[in-house]
Design a protein around this motif. Structure first.
Motif, PDB file in Angstrom:
ATOM      1  N   GLY A   1      -1.231  22.035  -4.001  1.00 16.12           N
ATOM      2  CA  GLY A   1      -2.509  22.470  -3.446  1.00 16.12           C
ATOM      3  C   GLY A   1      -3.708  21.805  -4.075  1.00 16.12           C
ATOM      4  O   GLY A   1      -4.833  21.981  -3.591  1.00 16.12           O
ATOM      5  N   HIS A   2      -3.493  21.036  -5.151  1.00 16.33           N
ATOM      6  CA  HIS A   2      -4.640  20.351  -5.745  1.00 16.33           C
ATOM      7  C   HIS A   2      -5.148  19.278  -4.784  1.00 16.33           C
ATOM      8  O   HIS A   2      -4.374  18.620  -4.099  1.00 16.33           O
ATOM      9  CB  HIS A   2      -4.248  19.724  -7.075  1.00 16.33           C
ATOM     10  N   MET A   3      -6.454  19.086  -4.778  1.00 14.73           N
ATOM     11  CA  MET A   3      -7.063  18.202  -3.801  1.00 14.73           C
ATOM     12  C   MET A   3      -6.546  16.771  -3.897  1.00 14.73           C
ATOM     13  O   MET A   3      -6.368  16.081  -2.879  1.00 14.73           O
ATOM     14  CB  MET A   3      -8.584  18.221  -3.961  1.00 14.73           C
ATOM     15  N   ASP A   4      -6.300  16.291  -5.119  1.00  8.91           N
ATOM     16  CA  ASP A   4      -5.790  14.927  -5.259  1.00  8.91           C
ATOM     17  C   ASP A   4      -4.469  14.749  -4.529  1.00  8.91           C
ATOM     18  O   ASP A   4      -4.256  13.756  -3.830  1.00  8.91           O
ATOM     19  CB  ASP A   4      -5.576  14.592  -6.740  1.00  8.91           C
ATOM     20  N   ARG A   5      -3.571  15.692  -4.696  1.00  4.83           N
ATOM     21  CA  ARG A   5      -2.264  15.612  -4.045  1.00  4.83           C
ATOM     22  C   ARG A   5      -2.420  15.617  -2.533  1.00  4.83           C
ATOM     23  O   ARG A   5      -1.737  14.875  -1.809  1.00  4.83           O
ATOM     24  CB  ARG A   5      -1.388  16.771  -4.498  1.00  4.83           C
ATOM     25  N   VAL A   6      -3.317  16.457  -2.038  1.00  5.72           N
ATOM     26  CA  VAL A   6      -3.523  16.562  -0.595  1.00  5.72           C
ATOM     27  C   VAL A   6      -4.032  15.237  -0.036  1.00  5.72           C
ATOM     28  O   VAL A   6      -3.515  14.726   0.977  1.00  5.72           O
ATOM     29  CB  VAL A   6      -4.512  17.693  -0.277  1.00  5.72           C
ATOM     30  N   ILE A   7      -5.022  14.668  -0.690  1.00  2.00           N
ATOM     31  CA  ILE A   7      -5.646  13.454  -0.157  1.00  2.00           C
ATOM     32  C   ILE A   7      -4.699  12.267  -0.214  1.00  2.00           C
ATOM     33  O   ILE A   7      -4.625  11.470   0.732  1.00  2.00           O
ATOM     34  CB  ILE A   7      -6.956  13.168  -0.907  1.00  2.00           C
ATOM     35  N   VAL A   8      -3.957  12.111  -1.304  1.00  2.00           N
ATOM     36  CA  VAL A   8      -3.043  10.974  -1.385  1.00  2.00           C
ATOM     37  C   VAL A   8      -1.919  11.122  -0.361  1.00  2.00           C
ATOM     38  O   VAL A   8      -1.501  10.142   0.272  1.00  2.00           O
ATOM     39  CB  VAL A   8      -2.487  10.816  -2.807  1.00  2.00           C
ATOM     40  N   ALA A   9      -1.417  12.345  -0.161  1.00  2.00           N
ATOM     41  CA  ALA A   9      -0.395  12.562   0.864  1.00  2.00           C
ATOM     42  C   ALA A   9      -0.944  12.228   2.246  1.00  2.00           C
ATOM     43  O   ALA A   9      -0.256  11.615   3.079  1.00  2.00           O
ATOM     44  CB  ALA A   9       0.097  14.008   0.819  1.00  2.00           C
ATOM     45  N   PHE A  10      -2.192  12.609   2.508  1.00  2.00           N
ATOM     46  CA  PHE A  10      -2.847  12.287   3.779  1.00  2.00           C
ATOM     47  C   PHE A  10      -2.938  10.772   3.960  1.00  2.00           C
ATOM     48  O   PHE A  10      -2.608  10.226   5.026  1.00  2.00           O
ATOM     49  CB  PHE A  10      -4.244  12.920   3.785  1.00  2.00           C
ATOM     50  N   ASN A  11      -3.398  10.080   2.937  1.00  2.00           N
ATOM     51  CA  ASN A  11      -3.526   8.624   3.023  1.00  2.00           C
ATOM     52  C   ASN A  11      -2.175   7.941   3.192  1.00  2.00           C
ATOM     53  O   ASN A  11      -2.051   6.944   3.915  1.00  2.00           O
ATOM     54  CB  ASN A  11      -4.222   8.089   1.773  1.00  2.00           C
ATOM     55  N   LEU A  12      -1.171   8.451   2.497  1.00  2.00           N
ATOM     56  CA  LEU A  12       0.168   7.877   2.623  1.00  2.00           C
ATOM     57  C   LEU A  12       0.685   8.051   4.046  1.00  2.00           C
ATOM     58  O   LEU A  12       1.298   7.124   4.622  1.00  2.00           O
ATOM     59  CB  LEU A  12       1.112   8.533   1.621  1.00  2.00           C
ATOM     60  N   ALA A  13       0.457   9.208   4.636  1.00  2.00           N
ATOM     61  CA  ALA A  13       0.875   9.428   6.028  1.00  2.00           C
ATOM     62  C   ALA A  13       0.177   8.446   6.957  1.00  2.00           C
ATOM     63  O   ALA A  13       0.795   7.886   7.883  1.00  2.00           O
ATOM     64  CB  ALA A  13       0.574  10.864   6.439  1.00  2.00           C
TER      65      ALA A  13
ATOM     66  N   GLY B   1       6.280  13.783   7.715  1.00  2.00           N
ATOM     67  CA  GLY B   1       6.653  14.591   6.556  1.00  2.00           C
ATOM     68  C   GLY B   1       5.529  14.691   5.547  1.00  2.00           C
ATOM     69  O   GLY B   1       5.218  15.779   5.034  1.00  2.00           O
ATOM     70  N   TYR B   2       4.868  13.565   5.251  1.00  2.00           N
ATOM     71  CA  TYR B   2       3.764  13.587   4.295  1.00  2.00           C
ATOM     72  C   TYR B   2       2.526  14.271   4.876  1.00  2.00           C
ATOM     73  O   TYR B   2       1.773  14.938   4.156  1.00  2.00           O
ATOM     74  CB  TYR B   2       3.428  12.164   3.858  1.00  2.00           C
ATOM     75  N   ALA B   3       2.320  14.112   6.197  1.00  2.00           N
ATOM     76  CA  ALA B   3       1.192  14.799   6.828  1.00  2.00           C
ATOM     77  C   ALA B   3       1.370  16.310   6.749  1.00  2.00           C
ATOM     78  O   ALA B   3       0.407  17.046   6.493  1.00  2.00           O
ATOM     79  CB  ALA B   3       1.061  14.353   8.283  1.00  2.00           C
ATOM     80  N   ARG B   4       2.585  16.779   6.955  1.00  2.00           N
ATOM     81  CA  ARG B   4       2.850  18.216   6.831  1.00  2.00           C
ATOM     82  C   ARG B   4       2.644  18.696   5.396  1.00  2.00           C
ATOM     83  O   ARG B   4       2.138  19.796   5.149  1.00  2.00           O
ATOM     84  CB  ARG B   4       4.266  18.524   7.305  1.00  2.00           C
ATOM     85  N   THR B   5       3.038  17.853   4.443  1.00  2.00           N
ATOM     86  CA  THR B   5       2.792  18.198   3.042  1.00  2.00           C
ATOM     87  C   THR B   5       1.296  18.336   2.780  1.00  2.00           C
ATOM     88  O   THR B   5       0.851  19.294   2.124  1.00  2.00           O
ATOM     89  CB  THR B   5       3.375  17.114   2.118  1.00  2.00           C
TER      90      THR B   5
ATOM     91  N   ALA C   1       0.823  -1.206   0.000  1.00  2.00           N
ATOM     92  CA  ALA C   1       0.000   0.000   0.000  1.00  2.00           C
ATOM     93  C   ALA C   1       0.858   1.256   0.000  1.00  2.00           C
ATOM     94  O   ALA C   1       0.578   2.225  -0.730  1.00  2.00           O
ATOM     95  CB  ALA C   1      -0.934   0.005   1.212  1.00  2.00           C
ATOM     96  N   ILE C   2       1.903   1.261   0.801  1.00  2.00           N
ATOM     97  CA  ILE C   2       2.787   2.430   0.874  1.00  2.00           C
ATOM     98  C   ILE C   2       3.407   2.713  -0.482  1.00  2.00           C
ATOM     99  O   ILE C   2       3.458   3.864  -0.938  1.00  2.00           O
ATOM    100  CB  ILE C   2       3.858   2.213   1.956  1.00  2.00           C
ATOM    101  N   GLU C   3       3.874   1.669  -1.158  1.00  2.00           N
ATOM    102  CA  GLU C   3       4.489   1.868  -2.477  1.00  2.00           C
ATOM    103  C   GLU C   3       3.465   2.352  -3.501  1.00  2.00           C
ATOM    104  O   GLU C   3       3.772   3.197  -4.345  1.00  2.00           O
ATOM    105  CB  GLU C   3       5.148   0.570  -2.944  1.00  2.00           C
ATOM    106  N   LEU C   4       2.236   1.828  -3.426  1.00  2.00           N
ATOM    107  CA  LEU C   4       1.200   2.280  -4.352  1.00  2.00           C
ATOM    108  C   LEU C   4       0.824   3.738  -4.096  1.00  2.00           C
ATOM    109  O   LEU C   4       0.631   4.520  -5.039  1.00  2.00           O
ATOM    110  CB  LEU C   4      -0.038   1.386  -4.233  1.00  2.00           C
ATOM    111  N   PHE C   5       0.707   4.121  -2.829  1.00  2.00           N
ATOM    112  CA  PHE C   5       0.419   5.520  -2.510  1.00  2.00           C
ATOM    113  C   PHE C   5       1.526   6.434  -3.042  1.00  2.00           C
ATOM    114  O   PHE C   5       1.253   7.506  -3.605  1.00  2.00           O
ATOM    115  CB  PHE C   5       0.285   5.712  -0.998  1.00  2.00           C
ATOM    116  N   LYS C   6       2.770   6.036  -2.868  1.00  2.00           N
ATOM    117  CA  LYS C   6       3.875   6.858  -3.346  1.00  2.00           C
ATOM    118  C   LYS C   6       3.843   6.994  -4.866  1.00  2.00           C
ATOM    119  O   LYS C   6       4.105   8.076  -5.409  1.00  2.00           O
ATOM    120  CB  LYS C   6       5.207   6.254  -2.889  1.00  2.00           C
ATOM    121  N   ALA C   7       3.510   5.903  -5.558  1.00  2.00           N
ATOM    122  CA  ALA C   7       3.422   5.960  -7.010  1.00  2.00           C
ATOM    123  C   ALA C   7       2.285   6.884  -7.452  1.00  2.00           C
ATOM    124  O   ALA C   7       2.440   7.676  -8.387  1.00  2.00           O
ATOM    125  CB  ALA C   7       3.217   4.556  -7.580  1.00  2.00           C
TER     126      ALA C   7
END
Length: 537
Positions: free
Chosen positions: A428-440, A454-458, A410-416
């Motif tokens: 600032g796009h919503m997709d980037r925010v949500i995937v970074a949140f999920n990865l964190a 780090g990803y949560a701060r992003t 899952a972590i590798e898929l989120f990063k991809a």
């Protein structure tokens, strides 16, 4: 005369320019804006750079090699506009504008036959964000849609004026196309000496509307709707709301409440309300759109099915899972019957049904269906297509609930997925925010809180940038940062962030909302850790 790199081949040969030459110039300008490079450049050893470029233009159309990362349909539009033989191009700049508007309006284009795999890129896609706290975190978002299309330069003022006159005679749609080409063309980077962003071009267009379209309310409604939809695709919600609201007021007055132009705007506003977190307003608008389209277009029309799909996703966010499954199952049946199992729209609807399965405890079914959808999308759309990236992220959300090996996958898929979205979207796009949140969240569950922070701060920083500090995704990200700060030893700042997030979430959603429970779980854990004290030696 013109700039050599933007001349049509017949002009480079010394022939008299025609309206089809202007089509070519518009096509190469769109290609340049999409790829960030001029269509032709002088070779290193050229004695006369201008003559060298002219000779390249004579030899054939610009190469589309640099355009491999852009939307397939946009590439097809560029290719048709820049054909070497004028007779193979669009018959007019207005016709090219019609194709661009069709792409923006989620309709098939003349450049690509209906039913082609890339047609799915014609409208923004949605996906869910399971936060791992009950069913509280289901959030639908828009992915990359109309990022570059509107920045099309009008090669000559004479041609633009002629197109405007013709467009006014042909009707509102053509007038909108011609206006957008003329006004946004004024943001030509060759004139200003710098690359012009889409947001800058849209802002310029906004400034011109009130001056140029006095007495043309229907054209103004179309222009504002196009600008608002583009802002929505960019994740610029405040700007989108301003333009879509004004456009709807004009459309209701000058087109009529049940007309297609008005319903398209209502649908866009429904999407906006959901992205803003106002689910009740989104549901009300979608139901109105569906009722009108069922009556005028019927149950099998793509616009009706699109609105019903969005309603199904909204029911998921409202945790009305039975209603969501019923609506989405009906949509899948219609799409598969009409277009086949692997048609992009049908795959998206199947993915949405997998989300329902996940949130109702059928994890194995969700994983199996998402893997099948992902495989089909990779075959038909490619690994970097936005729809594929959305499914990749959703599959990761399923796997993060499993054992250690599944969590690692899952972590590798989120990063991809995050890397794919970052390559296509602005910060600032919503997709980037949500995937970074999920990865964190995935890293946190895997026992890697420092990396997760780090990803949560992003997610928090980009959420504040693109969505605003009061948006619910930003507030959840703030709570996530607080919890991770506490886990990594900064208890004081962690508690401050959690308390602040809780206060703001209560103001927006009320004391009993699941988002509040998400914060309270972390505060309770923090209290328990402090009360237990350090371990005995």
């Amino acid at each position: 005369t013109g700039t050599p790199a933007y001349m049509a081949p017949e002009q480079a040969r010394g022939e008299k320019p025609t309206p089809l030459s202007d089509v070519y110039s518009l096509g190469v300008t769109l290609l340049a804006l999409l790829t960030g490079a001029h269509p032709f450049s002088p070779t290193r050893r050229a004695v006369d750079p201008a003559s060298d470029v002219i000779e390249q233009v004579r030899e054939g159309p610009p190469a589309l090699a640099r355009a491999v990362a852009i939307d397939t349909t946009l590439g097809a539009i560029c290719r048709r506009a820049t054909m070497a033989d004028p007779d193979d191009r669009y018959v007019s700049a207005a016709a090219m504008g019609d194709d661009l508007r069709a792409w923006l309006g989620h309709h098939p284009t003349a450049a690509r036959a209906p039913g082609a795999a890339g047609q799915a890129a014609l409208w923004c896609r949605r996906h869910a964000l399971p936060t791992g706290i009950a069913a509280a975190g289901v959030v639908a978002i828009s992915v990359l849609g109309v990022r570059y299309v509107l920045v099309v330069q009008a090669e000559r003022d004479r041609a633009v004026a002629a197109e405007m006159a013709a467009a006014d005679a042909l009707g509102v749609s053509s007038a909108v196309n011609a206006y957008m080409k003329a006004v946004i063309g004024a943001a030509n980077p060759r004139e200003h000496g710098k690359e012009v962003t889409v947001a800058e071009a849209l802002a310029f267009a906004e400034e011109r509307i009130g001056l140029d379209l006095v007495g043309q309310p229907r054209v103004e409604a179309g222009v504002r709707g196009m600008i608002g939809s583009t802002y929505l695709g960019l994740g610029r919600l405040a700007e989108a709301e301003r333009q879509l609201t004004l456009a709807l007021e004009l459309a209701e007055e000058h087109f009529g409440a049940g007309m297609p132009e008005t319903l398209d705007l209502l649908h866009s506003l429904a999407t906006l309300r959901q992205d803003q977190g106002d689910l009740t307003a989104g549901e009300r608008l979608l139901e109105r759109v569906i009722d009108e389209r069922l009556e005028s277009l019927g149950p099998d029309h793509e616009l009706t099915l699109r609105a019903q799909t969005d309603l199904g996703r909204l029911f998921v966010k409202l945790e009305r899972f039975e209603e969501a499954e019923a609506v989405l199952t009906d949509v899948v049946a219609h799409l598969q019957h009409a277009r086949g199992n692997d048609e992009p729209d049908a795959l998206i609807a199947r993915k949405d049904l997998a989300t329902v399965a996940l949130l109702t405890g059928r994890v194995d079914l969700a994983e199996r269906e998402l893997r099948q959808v992902l495989g089909a999308q990779e075959r038909t759309l490619g690994q970097e297509h936005p729809d594929t990236l959305v499914t990749l992220s959703d599959l990761a959300s399923v796997l993060r609930r499993g054992d250690a090996s599944q969590q690692a996958e899952a972590i590798e898929l989120f990063k991809a997925a995050l890397a794919g979205f970052a390559a296509r979207q602005e910060p600032g796009h919503m997709d980037r925010v949500i995937v970074a949140f999920n990865l964190a969240n995935a890293l946190r569950k895997a026992g890697r809180p420092a990396e997760a922070l780090g990803y949560a701060r992003t997610a928090l920083e980009e959420g504040e940038l693109g969505l605003g500090s009061e948006h619910y995704i930003t507030l959840l990200s703030r709570a996530q940062v607080g919890g991770l700060l506490a886990e990594t030893g900064d208890v004081v700042h962690g508690r401050e962030a959690l308390v602040e997030a809780r206060e703001r979430i209560v103001e927006v959603f009320g004391e009993d909302h699941n988002y509040v429970k998400y914060v309270d779980l972390q505060l309770d854990q923090l209290d328990q850790n402090e009360s237990s004290g350090p371990d005995e030696p």
